[in-house]
Every structure is written in C-alpha cells, then in structure tokens.
Design an enzyme around this catalytic site. Structure first.
Site, PDB file in Angstrom:
ATOM      1  N   GLY A 112       0.824  -1.208   0.000  1.00  0.00           N
ATOM      2  CA  GLY A 112       0.000   0.000   0.000  1.00  0.00           C
ATOM      3  C   GLY A 112       0.857   1.256   0.000  1.00  0.00           C
ATOM      4  N   GLY A 166       1.622   2.786  -2.681  1.00  0.00           N
ATOM      5  CA  GLY A 166       1.257   3.599  -3.848  1.00  0.00           C
ATOM      6  C   GLY A 166       2.033   3.257  -5.105  1.00  0.00           C
ATOM      7  CB  SER A 188      -1.164   1.948  -8.992  1.00  0.00           C
ATOM      8  OG  SER A 188      -1.383   0.627  -8.628  1.00  0.00           O
ATOM      9  CB  ALA A 215       5.177   5.343  -7.476  1.00  0.00           C
ATOM     10  CG  ASP A 225      -2.206   7.795  -4.502  1.00  0.00           C
ATOM     11  OD1 ASP A 225      -2.736   8.817  -5.002  1.00  0.00           O
ATOM     12  OD2 ASP A 225      -2.741   6.673  -4.553  1.00  0.00           O
TER      13      ASP A 225
HETATM   14  O1  PMV Z   1      -5.209   2.766   0.478  1.00  0.00           O
HETATM   15  P1  PMV Z   1      -4.341   3.900   0.108  1.00  0.00           P
HETATM   16  O2  PMV Z   1      -2.995   3.807   0.758  1.00  0.00           O
HETATM   17  O3  PMV Z   1      -4.262   4.110  -1.348  1.00  0.00           O
HETATM   18  O4  PMV Z   1      -4.991   5.210   0.748  1.00  0.00           O
HETATM   19  C1  PMV Z   1      -6.297   5.622   0.434  1.00  0.00           C
HETATM   20  C2  PMV Z   1      -6.607   6.906   1.117  1.00  0.00           C
HETATM   21  C3  PMV Z   1      -8.026   7.434   0.874  1.00  0.00           C
HETATM   22  O5  PMV Z   1      -8.113   8.708   1.502  1.00  0.00           O
HETATM   23  C4  PMV Z   1      -9.056   6.526   1.509  1.00  0.00           C
HETATM   24  C5  PMV Z   1      -8.339   7.565  -0.600  1.00  0.00           C
HETATM   25  C6  PMV Z   1      -7.651   8.708  -1.312  1.00  0.00           C
HETATM   26  O6  PMV Z   1      -7.516   8.615  -2.536  1.00  0.00           O
HETATM   27  O7  PMV Z   1      -7.314   9.715  -0.677  1.00  0.00           O
END
Ligand code: PMV
Length: 324
Positions: A109, A111, A113, A115, A156
């Site tokens: 998790g 990021g 994709s 990156a 991200d």
């Molecule tokens: O699951 P991750 O690490 O991609 O985080 C998502 C975070 C959210 O706030 C739930 C979604 C977003 O795009 O901000």
C-alpha cells in the site's frame, strides 16, 4: 533526441486525514525512500510493449492503435492508460517499450500504481522534450488514476511528484510542500492487502446513510490535520502520537479498521509508543507509529508479536527524477 530514459518516483504513506481528504478536507502525506523505477525506450515499429515482472507482466505487447482497449492485465493498467492519456493530449503516436521495477512490494500500500503512473508521465515528458512542470505531471497522472479507479484524492500521485511531506487537498486543489526533513516513523505491515476502492465505497455508503455523523467525523479529522501540521514543524513526536491515536479512533468510527490492525496498534501502545494509526484506506496494509527513541525496539517487537512485519523506511524523500 534521446531514445531511452529512466525515471524514478517515491512511494508514500498517509500520515493524517485519509478518507476525509476525498471529500475536500486536507491530509498530510509523506513520500518514503522506497522508489519505483521506469525505463522508456523508443522503438521503430508501431507497438506498445511493457515488461513489469514485479506485477507479473512480462513481454506484454499490443499495437499503439489498441492502447487502452481489449483485456488489459491488472499490472499493466496504470502504465498503459498513462501512455494513452499522454499520447492523446500531446498528439503523439510513437512506439515505446516500458520496463518497470520497484524497491517495494505492491502489496504494502505504498502507492506503487501511482508512482509508476508518475514515472511514465515524467519519462514521456522528458523523452519528447516537453519538460512538463509539477502540476502538469500531477494532472495527467491524476486523470489516469481516476480513469481506472473512478475515485480517489490523488494524494499518492502528489507524493510521487513532489516528494517530502505535503499538505494536500483533493484533486491537487492545494499541494503544499512542508519543510520536514525526516520523521522517526515505525511502519508495521499487516500482511493483509487492502482494497482501497471498496473501502472508499463502504465509507461513502456510511455517509449516505448517516451524512451528519460522517461530516462531523471529517471535521474532527480536519482539526487533527491542522494540529498535526503545527506539531510536525516542532518535531513534537509526543503530541503527534496523541493526534495519531485520535485520528485512529475516528477511522474506527468510519468502520475501516480491522482486528489485525487494532491488535498491532494496541501492542505498539502497550510497548510505549506515543501513538499509532492505520495508514491509507484501512482494511489492511500498514500502520504508522511514533515512539520515544528508547522504546522503538520494544514497539517493533510488539508489532512483530502480533504478526506484523516492520518495514524500515525513511521520509524526507526526493521527488520524481530522471536517473539517466
Ligand atoms: O489505500 P491507500 O494507501 O491508497 O490510501 C487511500 C486513502 C483514501 O483517503 C481513503 C483515498 C484517497 O484517494 O485519498
């Protein structure tokens, strides 16, 4: 014109404000020193080729005219749609081979994709002499993420483009780099893969059924983000830890924590951490903690005892950049 370029971009961890950020509230995100790499080469024929063994895509090839259509393997989606969006926007139609490689597992998790999307957009921008600015890189990359996921704040994408620690509002309405050299974060991976889109949908449903309650939670999260931003500048890890605990309580109310994460967090707190919370959508992935220096090993061991894996990352990480 150069015929080949390698670009890298950092992964990320959400510090404060997940979910609320999707609905126009600010969040704090940090880039991490684990990076994604992409090499783009110009070829002579009329094909798009992708080699991304980390996500089980090897020797994938299709005609440029078919970019984005037909069956696109999961691991190829972000790169292929990024190329399609870039070529459409800048009226290009050149055969390329893309190879990607990651310092980190796509399971964490961090990021991967986003990156990889940012790497491709930056690589194409340099290869074709466009030298796009940060916001332009962000916009094409974010469009790519939305084309595929349908929703998401883009935090991200911003971390991959700008690096460092950012205060960020949905869609890049505000992207504010904060001058924070490094954070003594302890990161524990739960071993459970989170489905970000499913969790966003779950929170949306909760909000449809209880709009007042969820908006109140978002307001409280916004207050936490404001205070965290103040404490970040002062290296006040104790206050930041307390704010992490408050943010976690609200994420529990949103229904996105899971027992494994709760247990890892309780263990970290019992071992002396100032604070801990899940990072990202919830439902799995990682927790982040802050602890006094002399308690860090105890906190790490407590997380491991609950079945977590410690991932050593440093923050204050550099932005997307050309490698060679
Ligand atoms: O699951 P991750 O690490 O991609 O985080 C998502 C975070 C959210 O706030 C739930 C979604 C977003 O795009 O901000």
């Amino acid at each position: 014109m150069n015929k080949r370029i390698t670009v890298s971009a950092p992964g990320k961890l959400m510090l404060f404000g997940e979910h609320a950020v999707v609905y126009n509230h600010p969040c704090l995100v940090t880039a991490v020193d684990e990076r994604m790499y992409a090499t783009v080469e110009i070829l002579e024929d009329k094909n798009f080729e992708l080699h991304a063994p980390d996500v089980k895509v090897t020797d994938y090839k299709k005609p440029l005219s078919e970019l984005g259509s037909g069956e696109v393997p999961k691991g190829a989606k972000f790169v292929e749609i990024a190329v399609k969006n870039f070529f459409e926007k800048y009226s290009l139609n050149t055969s390329i081979r893309v190879s990607t490689k990651s310092d980190f597992s796509s399971e964490f998790g961090f990021g991967s994709s986003s990156a990889s999307t940012v790497c491709i957009v930056k690589a194409l921008s340099e290869l074709f002499g466009l030298h796009l600015g940060d916001k332009e890189l962000f916009d094409i990359s974010y469009k790519t993420v939305l084309d595929i996921q349908g929703k998401g704040s883009g935090f991200d994408v911003a971390a991959a483009v700008y690096g460092g620690v950012l205060r960020f509002v949905t869609g890049g309405k505000e992207i504010e780099p904060l001058n924070i050299p490094s954070l003594p974060l302890i990161v524990g991976y739960s071993g459970v893969k989170a489905d970000t889109v499913a969790l966003m949908n779950q929170v949306k449903e909760l909000s449809n059924n209880n709009p007042g309650m969820v908006e109140e939670i978002y307001q409280e999260i916004e207050g936490i983000v404001r205070k965290a931003r103040e404490s970040l500048g002062k290296n006040d890890w104790q206050t930041l830890g307390g704010l992490m605990n408050k943010n976690q309580e609200l994420l529990v109310k949103l229904g996105v924590s899971i027992p494994k994460i709760d247990n890892m967090i309780s263990a970290a707190l019992s071992a002396g951490a100032y604070g801990a919370k899940l990072s990202g959508a919830g439902g799995g992935d990682c927790i982040v903690c802050l602890a006094p220096e002399e308690k860090q090993t105890m906190v790490e061991n407590a997380i491991i005892k609950e079945g977590g894996t410690i991932i050593h990352v440093s923050t204050g990480t550099r932005r997307v950049r050309t490698e060679k």
